[in-house]
Structures are given as structure tokens and as C-alpha cells.
Scaffold this active site. Structure first.
Site, mmCIF file in Angstrom:
data_model
loop_
_atom_site.group_PDB
_atom_site.id
_atom_site.type_symbol
_atom_site.label_atom_id
_atom_site.label_comp_id
_atom_site.label_asym_id
_atom_site.label_seq_id
_atom_site.Cartn_x
_atom_site.Cartn_y
_atom_site.Cartn_z
ATOM 1 C CG LEU A 7 -5.464 -17.654 3.780
ATOM 2 C CD1 LEU A 7 -6.752 -18.467 3.690
ATOM 3 C CD2 LEU A 7 -4.278 -18.484 3.286
ATOM 4 N NE ARG A 14 -18.484 -9.594 -3.155
ATOM 5 C CZ ARG A 14 -18.761 -10.237 -2.028
ATOM 6 N NH1 ARG A 14 -19.836 -9.918 -1.335
ATOM 7 N NH2 ARG A 14 -17.964 -11.180 -1.576
ATOM 8 C CE LYS A 21 -11.417 -9.459 0.219
ATOM 9 N NZ LYS A 21 -12.663 -10.172 0.528
ATOM 10 C CB THR A 77 -9.710 -20.159 1.901
ATOM 11 O OG1 THR A 77 -10.841 -21.050 2.016
ATOM 12 C CG2 THR A 77 -10.242 -18.746 1.781
ATOM 13 N N GLY A 139 -19.388 -18.061 6.705
ATOM 14 C CA GLY A 139 -19.376 -19.499 6.906
ATOM 15 C C GLY A 139 -20.121 -19.761 8.213
ATOM 16 C CE LYS A 350 12.607 21.533 -0.171
ATOM 17 N NZ LYS A 350 13.224 21.921 -1.419
ATOM 18 C CG ASN A 385 14.385 26.813 -2.520
ATOM 19 O OD1 ASN A 385 13.593 27.522 -3.130
ATOM 20 N ND2 ASN A 385 14.082 25.603 -2.123
ATOM 21 C CE1 TYR A 386 15.130 23.716 -9.456
ATOM 22 C CE2 TYR A 386 13.088 24.772 -10.132
ATOM 23 C CZ TYR A 386 14.062 23.798 -10.328
ATOM 24 O OH TYR A 386 13.944 22.928 -11.380
#
Ligand code: UD1
Ligand code: MG
Length: 458
Positions: A7, A14, A21, A77, A139, A350, A385-386
Site C-alpha cells: 500500500l 505530516r 510518503k 487502506t 491500530g 573523471k 579535455n573540453y
């Protein structure tokens, strides 16, 4: 056959989260992750997750082998299971496990023990319960004077007397398929919250002459759920402790657990030490006799034996036996450090392979490169590298010596045994065994200071 309905439709108001949740994290994984893991480990072959609030977030997270049922609106539920009616009908002859998606500490062991109890007693439904201290919102399990299960009373509907009952419903149930179908066809919403409670199915089945039982779980922590962030923190603390304890029992040394957070799927070999402030996550596998930390973050690492990672951040990369990194090192995704590599302070690697025995002691960037063995990186070496549009690779042979502050403008290749002079900006390939000097020649102008008087007080 065993199957399961999880479920996961509730909003979890909250939590004050944008996500549903069940997607709130415990040890950096959604609570739902642990529930699915336990259910699979317990041998459930077919799983249906009931989604509701922000269902698309949950659906995207789930793997292909899991069915979903969309509950809209979310009316409790019992209503959630009614939404999964076609799944229940499909499994009418099976044993169906139903459990809350917000109880990440529930384990396969408890689920299986409850199953054995269910079978032994030939029950139509068996719920899991535990004795708890904090009864807020639970419960309550009502039993008769002989201890036989009567029904579950939700805290909001309970009398003051019933609120004192410390036996709590865990939200985990084994049902016989046909009994579950009967129960969900008869649940009504005449209660404080005008919700369809799955918990009413106990009384419904008892009234129809079926057997219902409660399996009391000795580990009261296993039944904990989280409704707000403080409870989430408690679940984190318990899970963290359980995982750390299991590693210590297996021979992993954790001299101080402060800040040590290890994900549930991480594997660590014996004799390895994990030092404070170290987070190890994902599918990380660490070998034996390593020292990891302090202050390290390792995600999806494949770490060999005898490796030292001191103040290292490493993601999705491999480190072979005997290599050491740190302090203050960043190993980014797609990297491989071969045996005995030494990476010192303030180095970033990297998407690169660094060959056996190569040393890179300080202040260097190795990006998109294939580096051979026994290379020496001088301090301040940069693989450029760039180019502003594209990334390019550098290839560095074996036994190369890169002088301090060498820039390697990719794409470029450096042959075996080649040597670059300190301060060189290398734009063209360097053949093996060559010395490459790529910098302006030094000029000394004698007496220039006396002649030009460049300082204030002159
Ligand atoms: C539920 C039980 C309670 C038990 C407790 C254990 C009921 C009526 N009560 O209460 O006896 O002690 O769990 O934690 O079952 N959900 C849906 N759709 C809905 C409502 C809920 O999918 O319409 C899901 C939630 O996402 C959650 C789970 O069901 O994962 C339980 O819901 P929650 O609202 O947390 O129930 P509790 O009040 O904790
Ligand atoms: Mg709950």
C-alpha cells in the site's frame, strides 16, 4: 504461491514533502525500496503496488516486474486493496501478503515467520503485531479474555480504555486469496475518519466463521513506520545501527560510528576499517583490509583489497588492490584506478583509466584520459579535455613523466617514456622517448630593476 500487495497510495501530509510518503528516504533510499526488498526476499513472486498521491513518481521508480493499481481518491487502506481487486482475483488461490509501504524495517524473516504461523494455524488471515511503548496513532489489537483475536481498533476510534492496549497492528497481513476477496467486498466506512479500513477485515472474517490470528513479532522495531520527519529520523537511526552492527559482526572495523552511514546493499570485506563521517551507498563493494574515511562519500564503488580512501568522494568507479587516494580527492563516474595507483591531495579524476603504479601526488585534473602504467604526474598537471563545445580524450603511454604544470590539450597522445618539461602546454602528440618543451624560453634582463625603479619606495 506467495504474492504481495504493497500500500503506497497515501499522501503523508505530516511529512511536508512534495513526494508521496513512501518515497521519503531512509538511508538515502525511499522507504518503499526496503519494503519491496523484504517482500522479494520472503519469496513473493508477484507484487502489486497501490499508488495514489503523485502516482507517477512511484510508478517511475518501480521496476518493470511490479504491477501497479491506481487508487484515486484515497479512501483508506481497505479501499486501497479494493483498488487492487483484479490482482486479488488473479491470485484467489494464493497466499497474499499485504503490507504498508511506509514500514521499511519490516524484514523477510518476520514475514516468513508470520507465514509459517498462518499455515500452521490454518488461518484465513494472520496479522503481525508487536508490543510498543508509543501507542499514538496505532491500530490497537483487541483480544478476548482467553487471548483470542477479536478485532483491531484504530487509535482515533478507540475508547480511553482501548487506547491503553499496547499491542499494535504492524500493517502486515497474510491472507488466503479467497478470504481477502470476501473481506474487501464487505468493508464499510462507518468510523471516525469515514475511511475504508483494511483492519476491519479481521472482524469480518471472524464473523463469517473463518480463523484469524496475530503473530506477535518479538522485534518491536521491525513494525515501526514513519508519519513525520522525526519518525523518519528514528527509522534512519535504527537502520543505520542494524547495518553497522551486521558489518562489525562480519569483521568490519568501525571504531567510531559517528557519521557512518552504510546503505543496505553495500558489501564490505573483513579487516576493512570504516572511519567517522563516511557515507557508503548504492551497490558499492569493498574488499578486505581497506581503510575508508574519514570524511568520505562512496557511491557505487568497486573497491579492491588493501585500498586507502582518505577524504575521498568517489562515484561509480573502480579502484584496484593496493591503490590509495587522498586526502581531498574526487573520483568521478567512469574511472578506474589500477593496482597500486597513488592519488594525492586535491586531485580530480573523471571518466579515465589510470594504469598500474601511476602516481599523481597533488593538484591535478585527469579527465577523459587513458593513462598507462608507472606514469608520474607533476604537480598541477591538467588534461584540457573540453574545448567549449566537445570533450576530447588524452592518451598517455607507460612510464611517462609529465613535468609540473603540464597542460595536455586534448586530443593528444604522449608516447611511452616521453618527458614533458615543467610548464609545457602540449598541443601536438609527443613521440615515445622524446622530451617535449612547449613554453617560452627564459630571458634574464640584468640591472632592469635599478634602471626602471618599479617599486614604490625607490
Ligand atoms: C495503519 C493501520 C493501523 C496500523 C498502522 C501501522 C489501517 C486502517 N490502520 O494505520 O492499524 O497500526 O497502519 O503502521 O489500516 N494508504 C493507501 N491508500 C489510502 C490510505 C493509505 O495506499 O487510502 C497506504 C499509505 O501510503 C501507507 C499505508 O497505506 O503506506 C498505511 O497508511 P497510513 O495512513 O500510514 O495508516 P496508519 O494510520 O499508519
Ligand atoms: Mg502509517
Amino acid at each position: 504461491m506467495k504474492c504481495a500487495v504493497i500500500l503506497a497510495g497515501g499522501k503523508g501530509t505530516r511529512m511536508k514533502s512534495d513526494a508521496p510518503k513512501v518515497m521519503c528516504s531512509v538511508l538515502f533510499q525511499p522507504m518503499l525500496h526496503y519494503v519491496i526488498r523484504a517482500v522479494k526476499e520472503a519469496g513473493c513472486e508477484s507484487i502489486c503496488v497501490v499508488t495514489g498521491y503523485k502516482h507517477e513518481v512511484v510508478e517511475e521508480y518501480l521496476s518493470q516486474d511490479i504491477e501497479t493499481a491506481y487508487q484515486n481518491p484515497q479512501l483508506g487502506t481497505g479501499h486501497a486493496v479494493m483498488t487492487a481487486r483484479s490482482f486479488v482475483e488473479k491470485h484467489i488461490g494464493d497466499k497474499i501478503l499485504i503490507l504498508n509501504g511506509d514500514g521499511p524495517l519490516m524484514d523477510a524473516e518476520t514475514i516468513n515467520a508470520a507465514y509459517a504461523y498462518h499455515e500452521e494455524n490454518e488461518n484465513a488471515v494472520t496479522l503481525v503485531s508487536a508490543i510498543v511503548d508509543d501507542t499514538e496513532g496505532i491500530g490497537h489489537i483487541k483480544r478476548d479474555e482467553n487471548g483470542a483475536l477479536l478485532r483491531i481498533v484504530e487509535h482515533k476510534d478507540a475508547t480511553e480504555e482501548e487506547k491503553n492496549i499496547k499491542e499494535s497492528n504492524a500493517g502486515v497481513y497474510w491472507f488466503n486469496g479467497e478470504s481477502l476477496l470476501y473481506a474487501i467486498s464487505n468493508i464499510k466506512n462507518n468510523n471516525a475518519q469515514k475511511e475504508y479500513y483494511l483492519t476491519d477485515s479481521i472482524e469480518i472474517l471472524l464473523k463469517s466463521g473463518k480463523k484469524a490470528g496475530a503473530f506477535v513479532c518479538e522485534n518491536s522495531e521491525a513494525v515501526l513506520g514513519a508519519n513525520d520527519r522525526r519518525q523518519l529520523n528514528i527509522l534512519n537511526t535504527i537502520m543505520r545501527r542494524n547495518i553497522n552492527d551486521a558489518h562489525m559482526i562480519n569483521g568490519v572495523d568501525i571504531p567510531c560510528t559517528d557519521g557512518v552511514m552504510i546503505g543496505a546493499d553495500v558489501k564490505i570485506g573483513r579487516g576493512t576499517s570504516i572511519l567517522p563521517n563516511t557515507i557508503i551507498l548504492g551497490n558499492t563493494v569493498i574488499g578486505e583490509n581497506c581503510t575508508i574515511g574519514p570524511n568520505s562519500y562512496i557511491k557505487d564503488g568497486r573497491i579492491g583489497n588493501g585500498v586507502v580512501l582518505d577524504n575521498v568522494r568517489l562515484t561509480d568507479s573502480e579502484v584496484e588492490d593496493g591503490a590509495d587516494c587522498g586526502p581531498f580527492v574526487h573520483i568521478r563516474a567512469g574511472s578506474k584506478l589500477c593496482k597500486g595507483v597513488h592519488i594525492g591531495d586535491f586531485v580530480e579524476v573523471k571518466n579515465s583509466v589510470v594504469g598500474e603504479g601511476t602516481k599523481c601526488a597533488h593538484l591535478t585534473y585527469i579527465g577523459d584520459s587513458d593513462v598507462g602504467s608507472n606514469v608520474n604526474f607533476g604537480c598541477g598537471t591538467v588534461t584540457v579535455n573540453y574545448d567549449g563545445k566537445n570533450k576530447h580524450r588524452c592518451k598517455i603511454g607507460n612510464n611517462v613523466f609529465l613535468g609540473c604544470n603540464t597542460n595536455l590539450i586534448a586530443p593528444v597522445e604522449i608516447g611511452d617514456f616521453a618527458f614533458t618539461a615543467a610548464g609545457s602546454t602540449i598541443t601536438d602528440n609527443v613521440p615515445e622517448n622524446a622530451l617535449s618543451i612547449a613554453r617560452a624560453k627564459q630571458v634574464n634582463k640584468e640591472g632592469w630593476v635599478n634602471e626602471k625603479k618599479p617599486y614604490k619606495n625607490m
